[in-house]
Structures are given as structure tokens and as C-alpha cells.
Design an enzyme around this catalytic site. Sequence first.
Site, PDB file in Angstrom:
ATOM      1  N   GLY C  10       8.920   2.071  78.794  1.00  0.00           N
ATOM      2  CA  GLY C  10      10.154   1.353  78.486  1.00  0.00           C
ATOM      3  C   GLY C  10      11.225   2.382  78.158  1.00  0.00           C
ATOM      4  O   GLY C  10      11.057   3.579  78.389  1.00  0.00           O
ATOM      5  N   GLY C  13      10.079   5.216  75.799  1.00  0.00           N
ATOM      6  CA  GLY C  13       9.047   5.998  76.491  1.00  0.00           C
ATOM      7  C   GLY C  13       9.658   6.863  77.574  1.00  0.00           C
ATOM      8  O   GLY C  13       9.303   8.035  77.744  1.00  0.00           O
ATOM      9  N   ARG C  88      11.009  -3.845  61.685  1.00  0.00           N
ATOM     10  CA  ARG C  88       9.896  -3.227  62.402  1.00  0.00           C
ATOM     11  C   ARG C  88       8.562  -3.899  62.111  1.00  0.00           C
ATOM     12  O   ARG C  88       7.729  -4.075  62.973  1.00  0.00           O
ATOM     13  CB  ARG C  88       9.793  -1.743  62.039  1.00  0.00           C
ATOM     14  N   ARG C 147      18.699  12.065  61.199  1.00  0.00           N
ATOM     15  CA  ARG C 147      19.876  11.221  60.953  1.00  0.00           C
ATOM     16  C   ARG C 147      20.540  11.616  59.641  1.00  0.00           C
ATOM     17  O   ARG C 147      21.766  11.694  59.552  1.00  0.00           O
ATOM     18  CB  ARG C 147      19.451   9.747  60.925  1.00  0.00           C
ATOM     19  N   HIS C 171       8.330   4.960  57.740  1.00  0.00           N
ATOM     20  CA  HIS C 171       9.460   4.884  58.668  1.00  0.00           C
ATOM     21  C   HIS C 171      10.069   3.495  58.576  1.00  0.00           C
ATOM     22  O   HIS C 171       9.361   2.494  58.663  1.00  0.00           O
ATOM     23  CB  HIS C 171       8.969   5.151  60.092  1.00  0.00           C
TER      24      HIS C 171
END
Lengths: 302, 302, 302, 302
Positions: C10, C13, C88, C147, C171
Site C-alpha cells: 500500500g 509499504g 491506531r 517530528r 507509538h
Amino acid sequence: MTKIGFIGTGKIGQTIAFNTLMGGYVDEAVLYDIIPDLPEKFEHELRHALASRRLKTEVLGTNSLDDVTSCDVVVVTAGKPRKPGMDRRDLFVENAKIIASLAKELPKRNDAIYVMVSNPVDMMASIFMKVSGKYTISTGDQVETMRMRSFIAKKLKVPVNYVNGYVGGEHGDDAVILWSTVTVKDQLVGDKVDKEEVERYVKSIPGDIIKAMGGTTWGPGTIIEEIIRSIVLNENKVMSIAFPHYFEDEIVHISEPVVVGRKIGPSLESLLDEKDRWHLISATKDFYSFYKESLNRIQILA
Amino acid sequence: MTKIGFIGTGKIGQTIAFNTLMGGYVDEAVLYDIIPDLPEKFEHELRHALASRRLKTEVLGTNSLDDVTSCDVVVVTAGKPRKPGMDRRDLFVENAKIIASLAKELPKRNDAIYVMVSNPVDMMASIFMKVSGKYTISTGDQVETMRMRSFIAKKLKVPVNYVNGYVGGEHGDDAVILWSTVTVKDQLVGDKVDKEEVERYVKSIPGDIIKAMGGTTWGPGTIIEEIIRSIVLNENKVMSIAFPHYFEDEIVHISEPVVVGRKIGPSLESLLDEKDRWHLISATKDFYSFYKESLNRIQILA
Amino acid sequence: MTKIGFIGTGKIGQTIAFNTLMGGYVDEAVLYDIIPDLPEKFEHELRHALASRRLKTEVLGTNSLDDVTSCDVVVVTAGKPRKPGMDRRDLFVENAKIIASLAKELPKRNDAIYVMVSNPVDMMASIFMKVSGKYTISTGDQVETMRMRSFIAKKLKVPVNYVNGYVGGEHGDDAVILWSTVTVKDQLVGDKVDKEEVERYVKSIPGDIIKAMGGTTWGPGTIIEEIIRSIVLNENKVMSIAFPHYFEDEIVHISEPVVVGRKIGPSLESLLDEKDRWHLISATKDFYSFYKESLNRIQILA
Amino acid sequence: MTKIGFIGTGKIGQTIAFNTLMGGYVDEAVLYDIIPDLPEKFEHELRHALASRRLKTEVLGTNSLDDVTSCDVVVVTAGKPRKPGMDRRDLFVENAKIIASLAKELPKRNDAIYVMVSNPVDMMASIFMKVSGKYTISTGDQVETMRMRSFIAKKLKVPVNYVNGYVGGEHGDDAVILWSTVTVKDQLVGDKVDKEEVERYVKSIPGDIIKAMGGTTWGPGTIIEEIIRSIVLNENKVMSIAFPHYFEDEIVHISEPVVVGRKIGPSLESLLDEKDRWHLISATKDFYSFYKESLNRIQILA
């Protein structure tokens, strides 16, 4: 599988080989020199450097030409280097013998493109090709080309990637700046620089470096790696290197801007104005007359 | 804006400066040496190389320490190099004077991290830090570390990126392979190699290279650039460099695996087994006793 | 010979695989996805890109897991991605089934290091390791780490290589900035930044990007390549990735600064102050309780 | 100081900008799109990636064309992309309006080289140049060139750097392989490949990729970066891009091998045999007739 042979592991040979291997695009390299133990220990130095860069290039240092086999490209730096005060052409006789002898041996085991670096570099390329019958180039005036660009960039206080243009003719004192190709951004440099000052710099700087440092290494060693990379990776960059020109009864090597990949060419003569073309023709004639005369002086090529 | 100072432009200084500038992460560099004309002409060589790589780093070669200002990192290679047959420690007295004098001058105009390369490198780092009061590291055993990895990779016929592990202690004859850290892929190397043979190689190869080539340049010059890069770019790689340890009444520099960024540390002593720790302690004591004795021999530091 | 498997092609990936192959250090790559024709056509896209970079990496796109063999590293991005507004952890049940099934298949043909990227990434790593029994890491908070650094650099108008420090814990929303590690040049950041503002940024920016762009790709895809490179090349960089911690009766994956090479470790907990350590312990407990409860909800792992 | 503007931050615009910035040779970049919040959030993604690569390029994402100023190079990807089943020329009318409008605005604040990527790319370049009066190139057939080389390398099982040669004419279905330039090592490819098969591949692969992946990004996004790099760094690589040709009463953009630096040219027509030249003339005529007819359909350019 890309394999490169380096014939000669003196100062300049080492610098070229180091830069080439650090480029990461070589699978195998063989380093040859006649000096006992030198290429073998240089192999170790390179292994240590490759470890730091995490590259797995295979390297072999050797005193036997028999180990130089199956190379795609062979880079020849063998021979005497210039000493302070010496002209490149003074090396002709001594180096011609070495080069002629290599030209007989190397093609037996290598179907390679031959890249000449030993001085007087253009004539040594002509001799190598004459004796071997194999396609040979000389690194020619690409070194002068970059010296010219770096000087103009410094003078005009612009980044060096703004400056374009080439030096042509024979590598050395007779090299000429091809002013019709010299641009800053996309404009002809015109009167923005003092042309005579640039010409003086390009002529005198190698001698000045040799005097202070014992030899020129970092400049040529980096610039020549760029040539090798463009060949090996088929990058097709335009550079001013010396490639074979047929003139009268000889092949002579004269630099002019040319496309550099696995095939060398075509030349970009169309870029040049009348004056620059005339310079190149003049350089060719001058090359030829010195070359013919010198050939007569060496038995080996008779 | 990253600016780096290179103090000393002999063979090794040149190689480190060249590799660092070709890395493309430096905005400005100043090259200093006492030899007239040498740093200036080296500047030109670097300009020619930078032109070929299309990099716009500003470079200045100079004989005046006053030009070495505002550097983020200062790399010191000044002093005498080893000659064939010489031990690094033989250089102590002569080089200590040079280093002490630089330690008084450089911090006036540079709030930098100081990276010592002059031999005997760890002791010179200790002296520089003692005199200047500024944080100083020595490139220490990272050079041996890469030599060890390259030798094991060659022996086991595996790519060098399969091999991990460190050499610690004092740079030179007393460096010890920290076997508890040495792995191939992710397994301890164990009996896969003849440990004594590896140790002999790491100890003897620099002397062998000096004998054949006149000095070690390509290996250290590449490995030390990796250290500089890790500092400048805050890469935080673990390397075996010598950083300040407080031992009795002195700061001593001993190599062990440590995180290298703009800040050095923490050390990874926790990686080591008892035996390897014992080696490091022993190296520290030995360093201290030679160092103290040698300090007494030089007036300048009294 | 370095071979890498990419499970899932995807958006993320693809970005990771592209960056990894363009790095030039991979000899062979296999790209797997269940979507017909997708990995095969992605293979062609990569071939075109490799041609431009003159790299000769072998690439195979496939719909058959049987083709994923002999990899050194396997990178798993399979599963559903987050949609705008989604947390998530909402993906746990659906992705756990996919991951568990891969954990049964992949180790049969690959003696690899497994790198988990599918979300919730740390828990998926724990599941993969639980089911496969193979060493697994999660890319964890290295993404947040970069970040954070980029935001501080922008705020303080300094180059990003001046900023150091790590984000740890799980995460996602519960990640915590480990302030005791955050430095600018070599000084603790202290009050130079508004800490709450930095924390808000790190938490909110991925959701904001997903909303505007449909997903986060360029950031994570580059940062995760840095992790892969550090593993493959044994660079031993310190990064904040999630590696296995033994907690009560489970292996849990929590990020903290750790050395990343072919072997992961040791951890650099010693860098942290009390407060930061406490945050990590708290994150571990919170992870464990959600994880245990979620495990009960999925038959496949019962 | 190198500054690049990216007009359009859709899939292909993002991929080109990402690759260009990761190249490390850009000091400043501005990302423009009309979609609210998209370029701004893409800026953040790029910042995170730059942090990982330790690059300090300045980036600005914006919805205002007024922010696109002082660029050296402007890359235009604005407009509609092809959908599955669509021909590039179907996009003419819609995209011509967008491009014409940009051609009026951008030169006000940028004395740049304009690089067109929006489809039908060669005609959009012609329109941009017609309206703006500024030198414009189209990325043309360099994408097909690399697709052709990668396919031949795969077929012949040789590394892609052995394969040379160019595709010319109009980008898209009418592109023609210039067989007189196609070599493997330094030999013409001759009958070593099935030429029709290669031609079919080059024509059909983009459509196949669009069908499976929704668009072509990685291939063109990498290849176009190589063009940008060659311009910005004055690398003078020979590539097959479309540059302005004067034909009847219009400027038309047709690809043929040409030197790419800050100045585009000269063309290497001399490389081509009669048949290949005839193909290019035919492509030029076909381009002209469709182009003239299409121009009449759009008011804005009347």
C-alpha cells in the site's frame, strides 16, 4: 558485475581508485603496481575504508599483471609523474615505453575501455591505442575544465554549479579555454571575467600545486572518478576528454566536449564558434608534429 | 551553518578534510598549516574537486591561526607523524608541545568540539583538554575497530556489514579487541575466527602499511570522517572513540563503544563482559602511568 | 547478499520500499501483497526508478507468500491503515488476525529480523513475536522523534542537525517526549521551547496530515528506511524504536532510545531522568492492560 | 542558493518534490497547490523526512502563487491526471486553461527555467512557452527512455547500466524508440531483443500501472528528478526531453536526445540514422496538426 583495473598505485592512482571504490558502484577492483608490497598494502587501506562505508566491493592488490583480468574499465596511471619545473611532454620517452608494454599485455585478458592518465596523457593514449588496437581515451582537459569553472565561480562569487563551459586541445600548457561554451547561469560569460587571468590560472595552477604539495592529487583524482563513473554507469555526461581523432596517418587524442558513456561520443563541436574550432585544429597539428617526432625517438614503437 | 577547522594539512589531514568536504554536509571549512603555501594550494585542489561534485562549500587555506574562527568542530592533525619502526608514544614530547600551544590559541576564537588525531592520539587529546579546558575527543580505536571488522569479513568471506564489534583501550599497540561485542550477523563470533590471528593483524597492519606506503591515510582518513559526520549530523552512531574519563587526578582518554553525536555519550560499557572491562581498566592504568611520567618531561605543561 | 521482503505494498509499504531500494545497499527485494497485479506493477515502477539511478537491485512483485524467501529483513506493512478520525488502536482486532497469520507463514522461509509497521504498530510487533517466536521490532516512536526534532528546529530557526533527543513509550497518542534527552547543539533544550506546544504538535500532526493528504507517507517512509539501513548496514545508530520488553507474562514493545544494528541493543535508559523513566513504565503498564484485554477478543491467538 | 518551485502537489508533484529535496542540492523549495491545507501538510511531511536525512532545506507549502518567487527552476504538475482508459491528449482542453493561466502569473516573480510535467506534457510546454514567452521544457520521453532500458536489461539479464539509448517524439502513444541509439555495453542491440515486444512494453506499461496502482508515480517521479538535478547542477547529461523546436508558425515540443544543463542543448540528432530522423519529423507534424486544431478550441489562447 562491474570490475575495474587500476594500473599504477602511486599518489594519483591511489586517489582515483579510492574515489572510484567509495562511489559504491564497483563490484570488484584489482590494483596493480610493480613496486613490491605497495598494491597489497593499499588493498588493506581500501578494505578499512570500505568497512567504514559498509561497502562490499572485492579488492585485490597485486604485483602480477596476470591478475588483471576481465575488467570493464582499465585506468592507467603507471609511469613517472611530473616533478617541479618539469613539462608533461618531458616524460614522453620514458613513459611511452611503459605504456607500449602495457598495451601489449593488458588486452590479452581484458575486453575493456582503456582510460589513460599517465603523462603526457593524450600522447600516451594515442600510443596505447596504436600498440593495442583497443579503444582508448585520455582524461584530457576535463581537469582543466573543472579548474576553470572553480576559478570563475570564485571570482564571480557564485556557486560553481552556475558555471558551465569547457577547456579543449591538448592537456597541459597548450590547453585552450573554449570561450564560446563558457556560461554563467545560462548566459555567455562575456566580459564578466578577465579572460587572460582565467587562462593564466588554468595554465599555472597545476605547477603551483606541485611545487607546494609535491603533486596534484585531490583535484584530478576526483575529476577523473567523475569520468569513470559516467562511463561505467552510462550517465552520458558531456565532458572535455581526449578521444581518438584520425589525423593524417595517425590517431591523435585531443580534448573537446563529448558525450561520455560506455560509448564515447558524439562530440559537441557544434557548440563551438569559429575561433574555438580553429584552436582545436591548431592543437591537433601541434600534437601531431611533436608526436610523430617523438615516436621516431623510441625504438619500441618503430 | 556548519563550519569545520582542520589544523594540519599533511597527508592524513588532507585525507580527512577531503572526505569531510566531499560528504556535502559542510558549509565552510578552514585549512590551517604552518608550512607556507601548503594550505593555500590544498584549498585550490579542494576547489577543483568540489567543482566536479557540484558542491558549493566555502574553503580557505591559511597559515594564520587567526583565520580559524567560529568552527563547530576542529580536527587536529598537527604534529609529527610516525616513521617506519617508530612507536606512537615516541612522538609524545615533540607533539605535546605543539598540541599544548594549539590548546591555548584555538578556544579563543572557536566554541567547538575538538577532535584529536595527532599521535599518540589519546594522550594528545588529554593534553589538549587539560590545557584548554574544552571538551576533546580522540579518534581512538575506531580505526582499529574497522580494521578488525574488515579482517574478519575477509577471513569468513562475508560482507563487512555482517560484522559488528569494537576494539577498545588505548589506540596503538595496547588496543584490545572487545571480544564480547564481536558478532557476525547477530551471533557472537566465538570460534569462527582464530582470535590471536585477528589480534596480530590489528596490531601489525598499520606498521606494515607505513612501511610499504609511507603512512596510513585512506583507512584512517575515511574512518575519521565517519566520526566527524556522526558528530556534525547528530547521527548518534556507536563508535569506539576515546572520550574523557576521570582517573585519579587526571583526565585520560580511553576508547570504548560510545554514542557519537553533538554530545558524546553515553558509553556502552554494559555491552562488555568482565574480561573486556578488566582490559579497559588495565589500559586506563597503563595510560595514566605513562602519561603522568611524560607530563613531567615537558616544561610547557608544568 | 542483502535481501529484503516487503509485506504489503500500500501507500506506506511502497514509500518504504522505494526509499530502501534507492539507498543502493540492497541486492534483492521481494514485494508481496494480496491485491492482484499491484505488487507486480509496483515492481515495474521500481525498475524504471532503478534504471534512472543506475542501480541493479533485483526486484520481484508477487501475490504469493511462497516467493518471500531467504530475506535478511522482512518489513510488514500489511493490514488496514488509519482513516481520518480513527485511532491506531481501533485497528487492533482486524490487523491482529492478518499479522498472526503472517507470523505463522513468514518464518518458514525466512531467517530474518522482522520490522513491524502495521498499526497499532507496537502491539502488532508483540503479536508477531508471540506467534512466530522470532525477534521482532516495531518502528515505534522514531517517527515521533523526527517530528519532534523538525518542529523544534523550525521554532528555534536552527538546522535540524543541531537538535537531538527522543520520543518514547507507545507509538501514537500516548507517546511521550523524553525531555531529559532533548538538546540543541549540546545543551538541554530547557525553556527555549514551549514544551506543551511541542507535545501538541507531535500528537496532532499525523492526524492533520491524514486529513489533508489521506495518509502519512513521506515522513514515516523516510524515517523507517533509516531504521532499515541502520539494521542492514550495522550502522549502530541510536534510535527510538520499540523492541521486546518482558513484562509480567507477555512480551511488550515499548520505544526508548536503543542501538540499532543487526542486533538491537543495548537500550540507553541511562540517558533518562526519573520523570522520563516513570513515563516509560507507565506506558508499559498501559500497553499491557490494553493488549491483554484485546488478545482475549481475538480467537486466532487464543 | 538554489530555489525550486513545485506547482501542483498531487501524487506526481509530491513524488518529484520529495526526490528532489532528498537529493540534498536544494537550499529552498516552495510547494504550491490550490487545494486548501494540502501543500501546508505536505510541507510538514517533508520536514519530517528532511530531519531523518539531516538536511536543512527550507520548505514552504502554500495556497498562494504570490509565495512562489525567485525560483531557479519551476516544475509544473498542476492539472488533471490521466484516469484509467484515458489518453493523455484527452486532457488538453482542461489542462491548457490551467497552464495558460500559470504562464501569465509565474514569470512575474520568477526568472526561472520552466519544467512541464502536466499532460499532455509536450503540448502543455508549448502552451506555457507561447503564453509566457519564457524558455520551457517538457520532461517528454525521458520516462519512456528509462522504461525501455529497464525492460531490455531485464530481458537480456544484464545490469541496467549496460543499456543505453533513447525514445523520442511525443510523450505517450506516439513515442518511438530511436533504435539507432540503443546499445548494450557498446554494441548496437540489433536482434538481441524482439523490437516489437519492447515497443509494446513502452506503450502499454503506463496504462497497466495506472490500472493497478491508480497512477504512475515512482518511475516518473525519480526520472524527472534526474532531469531537474542535471539542470540545477549543470551536469550536462544527455537525456531525451522535449525542448522547443520552431515548426511553421509555432513552437512545438518534441523529445530527442539533448544535453541537459542550465542551458538545454545542443541536440544530438547526429546520433540518429535516417529512419529515426524520419520518425521525429513525422512526430513533429502530427504534434503540430493536433496542437493547432486544439488551440482553436480554447478561447483563452485566442
